[in-house]
Write an enzyme that holds these catalytic residues in place. Structure first.
Site, PDB file in Angstrom:
ATOM      1  N   LYS A 192       0.850  -1.205   0.000  1.00 26.37           N
ATOM      2  CA  LYS A 192       0.000   0.000   0.000  1.00 26.37           C
ATOM      3  C   LYS A 192       0.880   1.247   0.000  1.00 26.37           C
ATOM      4  O   LYS A 192       1.462   1.622   1.010  1.00 26.37           O
ATOM      5  CB  LYS A 192      -0.922   0.051   1.220  1.00 26.37           C
ATOM      6  CG  LYS A 192      -1.991   1.136   0.992  1.00 26.37           C
ATOM      7  CD  LYS A 192      -2.551   1.735   2.241  1.00 26.37           C
ATOM      8  CE  LYS A 192      -1.901   2.999   2.709  1.00 26.37           C
ATOM      9  NZ  LYS A 192      -1.863   4.129   1.789  1.00 26.37           N
ATOM     10  N   SER A 246       5.074   7.576   9.913  1.00 29.51           N
ATOM     11  CA  SER A 246       5.198   8.381  11.129  1.00 29.51           C
ATOM     12  C   SER A 246       5.042   7.525  12.388  1.00 29.51           C
ATOM     13  O   SER A 246       4.424   6.456  12.355  1.00 29.51           O
ATOM     14  CB  SER A 246       4.130   9.469  11.129  1.00 29.51           C
ATOM     15  OG  SER A 246       2.848   8.869  11.220  1.00 29.51           O
ATOM     16  N   GLU A 268       9.218   1.146  10.955  1.00 29.05           N
ATOM     17  CA  GLU A 268      10.316   2.111  10.730  1.00 29.05           C
ATOM     18  C   GLU A 268       9.659   3.477  10.775  1.00 29.05           C
ATOM     19  O   GLU A 268       8.893   3.818   9.881  1.00 29.05           O
ATOM     20  CB  GLU A 268      10.960   1.932   9.355  1.00 29.05           C
ATOM     21  CG  GLU A 268      11.156   0.507   8.887  1.00 29.05           C
ATOM     22  CD  GLU A 268      12.352  -0.164   9.504  1.00 29.05           C
ATOM     23  OE1 GLU A 268      13.237   0.556   9.986  1.00 29.05           O
ATOM     24  OE2 GLU A 268      12.379  -1.400   9.518  1.00 29.05           O
ATOM     25  N   CYS A 303      13.660  10.755   6.954  1.00 31.47           N
ATOM     26  CA  CYS A 303      13.536  10.307   8.352  1.00 31.47           C
ATOM     27  C   CYS A 303      14.837  10.534   9.116  1.00 31.47           C
ATOM     28  O   CYS A 303      14.816  10.821  10.308  1.00 31.47           O
ATOM     29  CB  CYS A 303      13.133   8.840   8.402  1.00 31.47           C
ATOM     30  SG  CYS A 303      14.237   7.775   7.466  1.00 31.47           S
ATOM     31  N   GLU A 402       9.376  16.231  14.890  1.00 30.34           N
ATOM     32  CA  GLU A 402       9.867  16.006  13.532  1.00 30.34           C
ATOM     33  C   GLU A 402       9.145  16.968  12.583  1.00 30.34           C
ATOM     34  O   GLU A 402       7.920  16.924  12.462  1.00 30.34           O
ATOM     35  CB  GLU A 402       9.591  14.566  13.114  1.00 30.34           C
ATOM     36  CG  GLU A 402      10.176  14.218  11.766  1.00 30.34           C
ATOM     37  CD  GLU A 402       9.866  12.791  11.341  1.00 30.34           C
ATOM     38  OE1 GLU A 402       8.725  12.343  11.529  1.00 30.34           O
ATOM     39  OE2 GLU A 402      10.783  12.122  10.822  1.00 30.34           O
TER      40      GLU A 402
HETATM   41  P1  NAD Z   1       2.230   8.439   7.673  1.00 32.57           P
HETATM   42  O1  NAD Z   1       2.360   7.665   8.928  1.00 32.57           O
HETATM   43  O2  NAD Z   1       1.258   9.547   7.614  1.00 32.57           O
HETATM   44  O3  NAD Z   1       1.810   7.468   6.464  1.00 32.57           O
HETATM   45  C1  NAD Z   1       2.593   6.337   6.129  1.00 32.57           C
HETATM   46  C2  NAD Z   1       1.698   5.314   5.477  1.00 32.57           C
HETATM   47  O4  NAD Z   1       0.759   4.863   6.449  1.00 32.57           O
HETATM   48  C3  NAD Z   1       0.881   5.849   4.301  1.00 32.57           C
HETATM   49  O5  NAD Z   1       0.800   4.866   3.313  1.00 32.57           O
HETATM   50  C4  NAD Z   1      -0.482   6.094   4.930  1.00 32.57           C
HETATM   51  O6  NAD Z   1      -1.547   6.026   4.020  1.00 32.57           O
HETATM   52  C5  NAD Z   1      -0.558   4.960   5.928  1.00 32.57           C
HETATM   53  N1  NAD Z   1      -1.480   5.177   7.036  1.00 32.57           N
HETATM   54  C6  NAD Z   1      -1.794   6.354   7.648  1.00 32.57           C
HETATM   55  N2  NAD Z   1      -2.699   6.135   8.630  1.00 32.57           N
HETATM   56  C7  NAD Z   1      -2.943   4.812   8.644  1.00 32.57           C
HETATM   57  C8  NAD Z   1      -3.788   3.973   9.435  1.00 32.57           C
HETATM   58  N3  NAD Z   1      -4.564   4.464  10.398  1.00 32.57           N
HETATM   59  N4  NAD Z   1      -3.786   2.652   9.192  1.00 32.57           N
HETATM   60  C9  NAD Z   1      -3.005   2.133   8.223  1.00 32.57           C
HETATM   61  N5  NAD Z   1      -2.211   2.866   7.435  1.00 32.57           N
HETATM   62  C10 NAD Z   1      -2.174   4.200   7.640  1.00 32.57           C
HETATM   63  O7  NAD Z   1       3.691   8.901   7.293  1.00 32.57           O
HETATM   64  P2  NAD Z   1       4.124   9.770   6.030  1.00 32.57           P
HETATM   65  O8  NAD Z   1       3.748  11.185   6.298  1.00 32.57           O
HETATM   66  O9  NAD Z   1       3.672   9.123   4.767  1.00 32.57           O
HETATM   67  O10 NAD Z   1       5.713   9.610   6.027  1.00 32.57           O
HETATM   68  C11 NAD Z   1       6.542  10.421   6.755  1.00 32.57           C
HETATM   69  C12 NAD Z   1       7.032   9.696   7.982  1.00 32.57           C
HETATM   70  O11 NAD Z   1       7.735   8.524   7.598  1.00 32.57           O
HETATM   71  C13 NAD Z   1       8.020  10.512   8.800  1.00 32.57           C
HETATM   72  O12 NAD Z   1       7.694  10.421  10.162  1.00 32.57           O
HETATM   73  C14 NAD Z   1       9.354   9.821   8.514  1.00 32.57           C
HETATM   74  O13 NAD Z   1      10.312   9.998   9.522  1.00 32.57           O
HETATM   75  C15 NAD Z   1       8.937   8.415   8.356  1.00 32.57           C
HETATM   76  N6  NAD Z   1       9.953   7.635   7.631  1.00 32.57           N
HETATM   77  C16 NAD Z   1      10.701   6.739   8.331  1.00 32.57           C
HETATM   78  C17 NAD Z   1      11.695   6.002   7.693  1.00 32.57           C
HETATM   79  C18 NAD Z   1      12.521   4.982   8.451  1.00 32.57           C
HETATM   80  O14 NAD Z   1      13.129   4.132   7.809  1.00 32.57           O
HETATM   81  N7  NAD Z   1      12.555   5.014   9.771  1.00 32.57           N
HETATM   82  C19 NAD Z   1      11.929   6.202   6.328  1.00 32.57           C
HETATM   83  C20 NAD Z   1      11.145   7.127   5.643  1.00 32.57           C
HETATM   84  C21 NAD Z   1      10.158   7.843   6.312  1.00 32.57           C
END
Ligand code: NAD
Length: 499
Positions: A192, A246, A268, A303, A402
């Protein structure tokens, strides 16, 4: 060579792109079962790139059933590792053969500069698939040290159906960090992508079929987190959920797993990484170059962004001056211009978030050294200047939270102990940088840091050979390296009594 393409070349190529927005289930593109779709909007100019299927529970059920059927049929899950390896390598080759198209999708969809979309995202995604494929026929199982009349076999088996939920900042790369070991291990995957950047994952599904991955082994469901993401996380027939995104969503996914089938959950999540520069840094200019890239690369939507610069008081003024100068090379520009280093933020919501944090920095009394404004608004694009705040205290909002934008918080310290205390005073523990000429100080600091990755005298290094992931609320799993395979395999102990 595509690296020599001009902005005009990329724009012409973009005009000829045929963009697929449908879900990919059981080997076919199809609309969402409900018929719903959403507009995929480019942050470069607000253009609608495609109508994208808005999947929900019904599509999740179809995709998981397709993944399960493929897994049980065994045409992938029971294929000899050496054969899976060949297919994974073919898929990596196909990514490379289609690199221009994939890079364009990435740039148009989430605003990153084309030079990095191609050289970092697509190249890194292909490397991840190839590395995992090459590894899979070199991983041995174990025999336990038993008594003479027994044999204890410790074997690894694919977990079954994996749901992979990924973010928008490196859409294809994050997907392939998961898909590499998940597919190479023999699992079926339901991927997804983020609703903010679904296009490259949708295209990847077709390349997987072309490479020889059987129908049903890789399904791709675009859509929103609260609908299809939640449906996958609550699904009773998903064995393992892997996630990058996140910390807030990560916590919710643990709840969903507990409320459903206790699926394994590997997370992650976010970061607020300290980049620590001591007075005896071997090369202050090199530290400044790295610090600028650590906050401006990918518009700060990284991240591991070095978003907290911890600098010892003796070199603070000089370092801040050098970073400010370096950031001139990171001023926002059109993402399809190959000279551009800093592109557009992913969407209006992210733009407002970043500008909100800049205002919070001002309100809390940090001193704005440089940047702080939206620019190029007349283009319709979502650009923010790389921004430096000095005089930041670690308890200020811009130091704790962040931001996920190009906003650097400079915090001054004196001595190693204070540096370590400030660095560790965070809910996150993803990464850290340490700059010093003293090998004892380097090792002592690195050992004391509660972070999954530490870079000494550089920032953001690494390749497929080393694990990527964090401590504390930055998550629990590790992408990349042989450690990543732990997430996609169950361990079975089979005990044989010899008569
Ligand atoms: P997000 O958590 O908003 O979304 C990530 C994914 O989760 C998306 O596909 C979203 O549709 C899905 N999602 C959101 N709510 C959900 C729910 N209730 N149930 C199931 N799926 C759901 O994060 P984002 O804004 O897309 O990405 C940015 C974040 O990702 C930042 O916090 C960043 O630090 C982190 N990140 C971490 C790494 C790592 O390896 N640690 C790498 C890249 C990004």
């Amino acid at each position: 060579m595509s690296t020599q393409k001009s902005r005009r070349d990329w724009e012409s190529l973009a005009d000829t792109l045929s963009i697929q927005g449908q879900a990919f289930i059981d080997g076919h593109y199809q609309e969402a079962a409900s018929g719903a779709s959403f507009d995929c909007i480019s942050p470069i100019d607000g253009r609608v790139l495609a109508k994208v299927a808005s999947c929900d529970l019904e599509d999740a059920n179809l995709a998981v059933a397709s993944g399960r059927a493929a897994f049980d049929a065994g045409s992938w899950s029971r294929l000899a590792p050496v054969k899976r390896k060949q297919v994974m390598i073919r898929l990596a080759d196909l990514l490379e053969a289609n690199a221009d198209e994939l890079a364009l999708l990435e740039t148009l969809d989430m605003g990153k500069p084309i030079r990095y979309a191609r050289a970092v995202d697509v190249a890194g995604a292909a490397r991840a698939l190839r590395w995992s494929g090459e590894a899979i026929d070199k991983i041995y199982d174990e025999i336990a040290p038993t008594a003479h009349n027994e044999i204890g076999m410790i074997t690894r088996e694919p977990v079954g159906v994996v749901a992979a939920i990924v973010p928008w900042n490196f859409p294809l790369l994050m997907a392939c960090w998961k898909l590499g070991p998940a597919l190479a291990s023999g699992n079926s995957v339901v991927l997804k992508p983020s609703e903010k950047s679904p296009l490259s994952a949708i295209r990847l599904a077709q390349l997987a079929i072309e490479a020889g991955i059987p129908a049903g082994v890789l399904n791709v469901l675009p859509g929103f987190g609260h609908s299809v993401g939640k449906a996958l996380a609550l699904h009773m027939d998903v064995d393992t959920l892997v996630f990058t995104g996140s910390t807030r969503t990560a916590k919710q996914l643990m709840i969903y797993a507990g409320e459903s089938n206790m699926k394994r959950v590997w997370l992650e999540a976010g970061g607020k990484s300290p980049n620590i520069v001591f007075n005896d840094a071997p090369d202050l200019k090199a530290a400044a170059v790295a610090a600028a890239s650590a906050i401006a690369f990918n518009q700060g939507e990284v991240c591991t962004a070095g978003s907290r610069l911890l600098v010892e008081s003796g070199v603070k003024d000089e370092l801040v001056r050098l970073i400010a100068a370096e950031l001139q090379a990171w001023q926002p520009g059109h993402p399809l211009d190959p000279a551009t280093t800093c592109g557009a933020l992913v969407d209006k919501q992210q733009l407002e978030t970043v500008l909100g944090y800049i205002q919070a920095g001002r309100d809390e009394g940090a001193s704005l050294v440089q940047g702080g404004a939206r620019v190029l608004a007349e283009t319709g694009g979502l650009y923010v200047q790389p921004t430096i705040f000095a005089g930041v205290h670690n308890r200020m909002k811009i130091a704790c939270e962040e931001i996920f934008g190009p906003v650097l918080s400079v915090i001054t310290f004196d001595g190693m102990e204070q540096a370590i205390a400030i660095a560790n005073d965070s809910i996150y523990g993803l990464a850290a940088g340490v700059w010093t000429s003293d090998i004892n100080k380097a090792h002592k600091t690195a050992k004391a840091l509660r972070a999954g990755m530490v870079w000494i005298n550089h920032y953001d290094g690494g390749d497929m050979t080393a694990p990527f992931g964090g401590y504390k609320q930055s998550g629990n799993g590790r992408d990349k390296s042989l450690h990543a395979f732990d997430k996609y395999t169950e361990i079975k102990a089979t005990w044989i009594a010899l008569s």
